[in-house]
Design a protein around this motif. Sequence first.
Motif, PDB file in Angstrom:
ATOM      1  N   LYS A 412       0.830  -1.206   0.000  1.00  0.00           N
ATOM      2  CA  LYS A 412       0.000   0.000   0.000  1.00  0.00           C
ATOM      3  C   LYS A 412       0.862   1.253   0.000  1.00  0.00           C
ATOM      4  CE  LYS A 412      -4.366   1.589   1.954  1.00  0.00           C
ATOM      5  NZ  LYS A 412      -5.469   1.266   2.891  1.00  0.00           N
ATOM      6  N   THR A 413       1.964   1.229   0.743  1.00  0.00           N
ATOM      7  CA  THR A 413       2.862   2.390   0.811  1.00  0.00           C
ATOM      8  C   THR A 413       3.506   2.665  -0.535  1.00  0.00           C
ATOM      9  OG1 THR A 413       3.346   2.043   3.164  1.00  0.00           O
ATOM     10  CG2 THR A 413       4.944   3.308   1.891  1.00  0.00           C
ATOM     11  N   ILE A 414       4.090   1.652  -1.131  1.00  0.00           N
ATOM     12  CA  ILE A 414       4.803   1.848  -2.401  1.00  0.00           C
ATOM     13  C   ILE A 414       3.836   2.224  -3.516  1.00  0.00           C
ATOM     14  CG2 ILE A 414       6.130   0.642  -4.183  1.00  0.00           C
ATOM     15  CD1 ILE A 414       7.612  -0.797  -1.936  1.00  0.00           C
ATOM     16  N   ASP A 415       2.665   1.573  -3.548  1.00  0.00           N
ATOM     17  CA  ASP A 415       1.671   1.909  -4.573  1.00  0.00           C
ATOM     18  C   ASP A 415       1.249   3.368  -4.466  1.00  0.00           C
ATOM     19  OD1 ASP A 415       1.733  -0.629  -5.577  1.00  0.00           O
ATOM     20  OD2 ASP A 415      -0.100  -1.306  -4.570  1.00  0.00           O
ATOM     21  N   TYR A 416       1.055   3.846  -3.226  1.00  0.00           N
ATOM     22  CA  TYR A 416       0.596   5.226  -3.088  1.00  0.00           C
ATOM     23  C   TYR A 416       1.716   6.226  -3.351  1.00  0.00           C
ATOM     24  CZ  TYR A 416      -2.821   8.717  -1.960  1.00  0.00           C
ATOM     25  OH  TYR A 416      -3.707   9.756  -2.075  1.00  0.00           O
ATOM     26  N   LEU A 417       2.950   5.864  -3.007  1.00  0.00           N
ATOM     27  CA  LEU A 417       4.079   6.733  -3.334  1.00  0.00           C
ATOM     28  C   LEU A 417       4.180   6.912  -4.844  1.00  0.00           C
ATOM     29  CD1 LEU A 417       6.801   5.419  -0.847  1.00  0.00           C
ATOM     30  CD2 LEU A 417       5.798   7.715  -0.854  1.00  0.00           C
ATOM     31  N   ARG A 418       3.986   5.820  -5.584  1.00  0.00           N
ATOM     32  CA  ARG A 418       4.033   5.900  -7.046  1.00  0.00           C
ATOM     33  C   ARG A 418       2.896   6.767  -7.580  1.00  0.00           C
ATOM     34  NH1 ARG A 418       5.183  -0.558  -8.085  1.00  0.00           N
ATOM     35  NH2 ARG A 418       7.456  -0.486  -7.763  1.00  0.00           N
ATOM     36  N   GLU A 419       1.734   6.621  -6.973  1.00  0.00           N
ATOM     37  CA  GLU A 419       0.572   7.381  -7.415  1.00  0.00           C
ATOM     38  C   GLU A 419       0.770   8.873  -7.187  1.00  0.00           C
ATOM     39  OE1 GLU A 419      -4.216   7.300  -6.552  1.00  0.00           O
ATOM     40  OE2 GLU A 419      -3.058   5.442  -6.374  1.00  0.00           O
ATOM     41  N   VAL A 420       1.369   9.222  -6.035  1.00  0.00           N
ATOM     42  CA  VAL A 420       1.613  10.636  -5.740  1.00  0.00           C
ATOM     43  C   VAL A 420       2.630  11.215  -6.719  1.00  0.00           C
ATOM     44  CG1 VAL A 420       2.594  12.217  -4.030  1.00  0.00           C
ATOM     45  CG2 VAL A 420       0.942  10.487  -3.322  1.00  0.00           C
ATOM     46  N   LYS A 421       3.642  10.416  -7.058  1.00  0.00           N
ATOM     47  CA  LYS A 421       4.649  10.902  -8.006  1.00  0.00           C
ATOM     48  C   LYS A 421       4.028  11.140  -9.383  1.00  0.00           C
ATOM     49  CE  LYS A 421       8.610   8.854  -5.650  1.00  0.00           C
ATOM     50  NZ  LYS A 421       9.652   7.789  -5.660  1.00  0.00           N
ATOM     51  N   GLN A 422       3.037  10.345  -9.736  1.00  0.00           N
ATOM     52  CA  GLN A 422       2.282  10.591 -10.964  1.00  0.00           C
ATOM     53  C   GLN A 422       1.138  11.531 -10.594  1.00  0.00           C
ATOM     54  OE1 GLN A 422       1.105   6.663 -12.056  1.00  0.00           O
ATOM     55  NE2 GLN A 422       3.151   6.049 -12.719  1.00  0.00           N
ATOM     56  N   SER A 423       1.478  12.787 -10.373  1.00  0.00           N
ATOM     57  CA  SER A 423       0.544  13.725  -9.745  1.00  0.00           C
ATOM     58  C   SER A 423      -0.751  13.887 -10.532  1.00  0.00           C
ATOM     59  CB  SER A 423       1.215  15.089  -9.554  1.00  0.00           C
ATOM     60  OG  SER A 423       1.708  15.575 -10.795  1.00  0.00           O
ATOM     61  N   GLU A 424      -0.712  13.575 -11.858  1.00  0.00           N
ATOM     62  CA  GLU A 424      -1.940  13.708 -12.639  1.00  0.00           C
ATOM     63  C   GLU A 424      -3.058  12.851 -12.052  1.00  0.00           C
ATOM     64  OE1 GLU A 424       0.975  13.014 -13.869  1.00  0.00           O
ATOM     65  OE2 GLU A 424       1.523  14.612 -15.279  1.00  0.00           O
ATOM     66  N   SER A 425      -2.732  11.628 -11.655  1.00  0.00           N
ATOM     67  CA  SER A 425      -3.766  10.734 -11.129  1.00  0.00           C
ATOM     68  C   SER A 425      -4.293  11.237  -9.793  1.00  0.00           C
ATOM     69  CB  SER A 425      -3.209   9.317 -10.975  1.00  0.00           C
ATOM     70  OG  SER A 425      -2.171   9.280 -10.010  1.00  0.00           O
ATOM     71  N   VAL A 426      -3.418  11.827  -8.966  1.00  0.00           N
ATOM     72  CA  VAL A 426      -3.864  12.369  -7.688  1.00  0.00           C
ATOM     73  C   VAL A 426      -4.750  13.592  -7.913  1.00  0.00           C
ATOM     74  CG1 VAL A 426      -3.133  13.374  -5.504  1.00  0.00           C
ATOM     75  CG2 VAL A 426      -1.819  11.500  -6.505  1.00  0.00           C
ATOM     76  N   VAL A 427      -4.355  14.447  -8.834  1.00  0.00           N
ATOM     77  CA  VAL A 427      -5.162  15.634  -9.143  1.00  0.00           C
ATOM     78  C   VAL A 427      -6.530  15.227  -9.680  1.00  0.00           C
ATOM     79  CG1 VAL A 427      -5.344  17.627 -10.686  1.00  0.00           C
ATOM     80  CG2 VAL A 427      -3.198  17.164  -9.488  1.00  0.00           C
ATOM     81  N   GLU A 428      -6.570  14.177 -10.499  1.00  0.00           N
ATOM     82  CA  GLU A 428      -7.857  13.696 -11.001  1.00  0.00           C
ATOM     83  C   GLU A 428      -8.741  13.199  -9.857  1.00  0.00           C
ATOM     84  OE1 GLU A 428      -9.201  13.990 -14.012  1.00  0.00           O
ATOM     85  OE2 GLU A 428      -7.396  15.181 -14.410  1.00  0.00           O
ATOM     86  N   LYS A 429      -8.128  12.555  -8.864  1.00  0.00           N
ATOM     87  CA  LYS A 429      -8.883  12.114  -7.689  1.00  0.00           C
ATOM     88  C   LYS A 429      -9.456  13.313  -6.932  1.00  0.00           C
ATOM     89  CE  LYS A 429      -6.864   7.610  -6.597  1.00  0.00           C
ATOM     90  NZ  LYS A 429      -6.225   6.788  -5.558  1.00  0.00           N
ATOM     91  N   VAL A 430      -8.642  14.365  -6.832  1.00  0.00           N
ATOM     92  CA  VAL A 430      -9.108  15.576  -6.150  1.00  0.00           C
ATOM     93  C   VAL A 430     -10.282  16.186  -6.906  1.00  0.00           C
ATOM     94  CG1 VAL A 430      -8.493  17.945  -5.540  1.00  0.00           C
ATOM     95  CG2 VAL A 430      -6.903  16.080  -5.042  1.00  0.00           C
ATOM     96  N   LYS A 431     -10.171  16.232  -8.218  1.00  0.00           N
ATOM     97  CA  LYS A 431     -11.269  16.777  -9.027  1.00  0.00           C
ATOM     98  C   LYS A 431     -12.543  15.963  -8.821  1.00  0.00           C
ATOM     99  CE  LYS A 431      -8.538  18.790 -12.815  1.00  0.00           C
ATOM    100  NZ  LYS A 431      -8.255  18.696 -14.271  1.00  0.00           N
ATOM    101  N   THR A 432     -12.386  14.635  -8.838  1.00  0.00           N
ATOM    102  CA  THR A 432     -13.549  13.767  -8.646  1.00  0.00           C
ATOM    103  C   THR A 432     -14.182  14.005  -7.282  1.00  0.00           C
ATOM    104  OG1 THR A 432     -12.602  12.078 -10.089  1.00  0.00           O
ATOM    105  CG2 THR A 432     -14.314  11.353  -8.545  1.00  0.00           C
ATOM    106  N   PHE A 433     -13.328  14.166  -6.262  1.00  0.00           N
ATOM    107  CA  PHE A 433     -13.842  14.428  -4.910  1.00  0.00           C
ATOM    108  C   PHE A 433     -14.634  15.735  -4.893  1.00  0.00           C
ATOM    109  CE2 PHE A 433     -13.524  16.190  -0.621  1.00  0.00           C
ATOM    110  CZ  PHE A 433     -13.956  15.113   0.137  1.00  0.00           C
ATOM    111  N   ILE A 434     -14.103  16.772  -5.548  1.00  0.00           N
ATOM    112  CA  ILE A 434     -14.791  18.066  -5.598  1.00  0.00           C
ATOM    113  C   ILE A 434     -16.114  17.932  -6.354  1.00  0.00           C
ATOM    114  CG2 ILE A 434     -14.681  20.406  -6.587  1.00  0.00           C
ATOM    115  CD1 ILE A 434     -11.678  20.390  -5.911  1.00  0.00           C
ATOM    116  N   HIS A 435     -16.113  17.193  -7.451  1.00  0.00           N
ATOM    117  CA  HIS A 435     -17.334  17.010  -8.243  1.00  0.00           C
ATOM    118  C   HIS A 435     -18.421  16.307  -7.425  1.00  0.00           C
ATOM    119  CE1 HIS A 435     -14.779  17.118 -12.195  1.00  0.00           C
ATOM    120  NE2 HIS A 435     -14.774  18.269 -11.531  1.00  0.00           N
ATOM    121  N   ASN A 436     -17.996  15.393  -6.560  1.00  0.00           N
ATOM    122  CA  ASN A 436     -18.964  14.625  -5.767  1.00  0.00           C
ATOM    123  C   ASN A 436     -19.443  15.373  -4.522  1.00  0.00           C
ATOM    124  OD1 ASN A 436     -18.862  12.454  -7.533  1.00  0.00           O
ATOM    125  ND2 ASN A 436     -17.218  11.435  -6.414  1.00  0.00           N
ATOM    126  N   HIS A 437     -18.682  16.388  -4.083  1.00  0.00           N
ATOM    127  CA  HIS A 437     -19.006  17.055  -2.820  1.00  0.00           C
ATOM    128  C   HIS A 437     -19.106  18.574  -2.958  1.00  0.00           C
ATOM    129  CE1 HIS A 437     -17.098  13.195  -1.712  1.00  0.00           C
ATOM    130  NE2 HIS A 437     -17.915  13.216  -0.682  1.00  0.00           N
TER     131      HIS A 437
END
Length: 529
Positions: A412-437
């Motif tokens: 879980k740690t390594i997968d999330y570190l990789r995801e954060v480094k690929q900031s596009e995917s994290v930003v997309e998650k943030v956008k989705t969170f904003i769209h839902n809330h």
Amino acid sequence: MKCLMIDDDIPTIEVMCDFINWNSLGIGAVSTAHNIADAKVLIKADKPDIIICDIEMPKGSGLDMIKWVRDNHHDCAFIFFTCHENFEFASTAISYNTDAYLIKPFDKSKVEAALAKTVNTLRAKNRLQAYSQFGASWLKNKSFVEQSFWRDILFAQISPRLDLIHGEIRKRDLPLELEHGYFLVLTSIGKSDIEDNWNESTFIYAFSNLTSETMLDNLQLSHVINYQQDDRYYIATIISGSSPLEEITTRCRQQIRYCREYFQCTATCYISKKVPIDVLHATKTILEVMDRNNIIYKGNVHYQEDHFDYETNDSYTLDVNGFESLFIEGEKVQIVNKLKKDLESLTKSNKLDAGIMHSIKQDFMQLVYSILYKNKIHAHKLFSDNFSGILLQKSEHSVMDMMKWAAFITNKTIDYLREVKQSESVVEKVKTFIHNHYHQELSREDVAASVYLSPDYMAKMFKNKTGLSMKDYLNEYRILIAKERLIQGSESIGTIAVEIGFDSISYFSTIFKKITGETPNAFRAKHKQ
């Protein structure tokens, strides 16, 4: 059975209602009251079998409640659940024949254990009452009466005094021969060792029957007591002191073999010294302590006089730098294999005791949290899910449990570190969170928490990728929704403003004009067909 919970702390009541597995405990109806007066009305209308009650409440205390219950001859079980550890409170509660005294905050396993014990006691009591009314039926169910007696002995429901024990034997008319003493055999199986396709109640039933048949040559469960403690299943078997120890040992080995064959799990047996009946409760405790201290000698037969001597003169230190390098490189398999090799080496050299196991877990967890902190990730939120908590709780029970936990948090740690480094995917998650809330009151902290990052780091990453602050993006999305509703519907501007998250019409109008160049009224007049 029916349960009534009395507490003025409404959130605690709601948590207990939602999280306790009432049906599995045999409790089919749960009602609540927030003061003594309301509770009395409910008790008179529909007498509960079990009452769970706080001590200090408005309009009367829990001690007043239990006194009223006993004075009015409501023969129900009573559990106190309170913030008070005061001895005077506890002793007063005991004097009114309370069944359990639990200290807040809410601990699911402790509350369920107390409820399970209370339900078993009530069932036994109800059955014993039926036996007293129907003598012939009592004779047919003599095995249950005897099992209830042994359970009361093991859990000190009968005080460990010979005169009281003899009195209970006479009262229950049990044909027991006490002169030879007894052996207590405790069989232990870790819950994490049981395959997921087993239903818990089915497993306990099968485990009890297997133990009875193996240890006693019959399916009479009168001397076989099952219970759970610290994420382990236990079966306590009481065997006559006239039985040869060699035969008991042989039967224990058979039971271990059968558990491996039929249940695909590892059982461990602990055989006590021959002890008189009034020492059985203390002996059970000794064997439980042995089991907790047994880290690497599972799956064998052990005797009460055995000691798990570990060669721990040399301290062990986790190779933090080595593990950190592997985490940075993302080498999941190498991390798990390195830890596995260390644990196997400690086991082989007889150095892996409970203290070392705890130290390894703490060091490994601290390393993971440190790596996540350096990357602006909130570790406590990343691992806040229920599954992570279960694995952490079980991690020190055995080498296998430690490896399951370490492998999980490593992945879980390594997968999330990789995801954060690929900031596009994290930003997309943030956008989705904003769209839902978007319609809720959202802070920067709320949005950052959804992706387990610190607010400052998340804000910087988001602006670098989108060119907007999170607040500006939220406002733009809200205005986009507002434009659709202005064109397609006939709702008032005030209604739209409130429902998309603005707390005032004037602020909504200001932001709307800033983004579109028009007021909401002008936009609607221009674009609505």
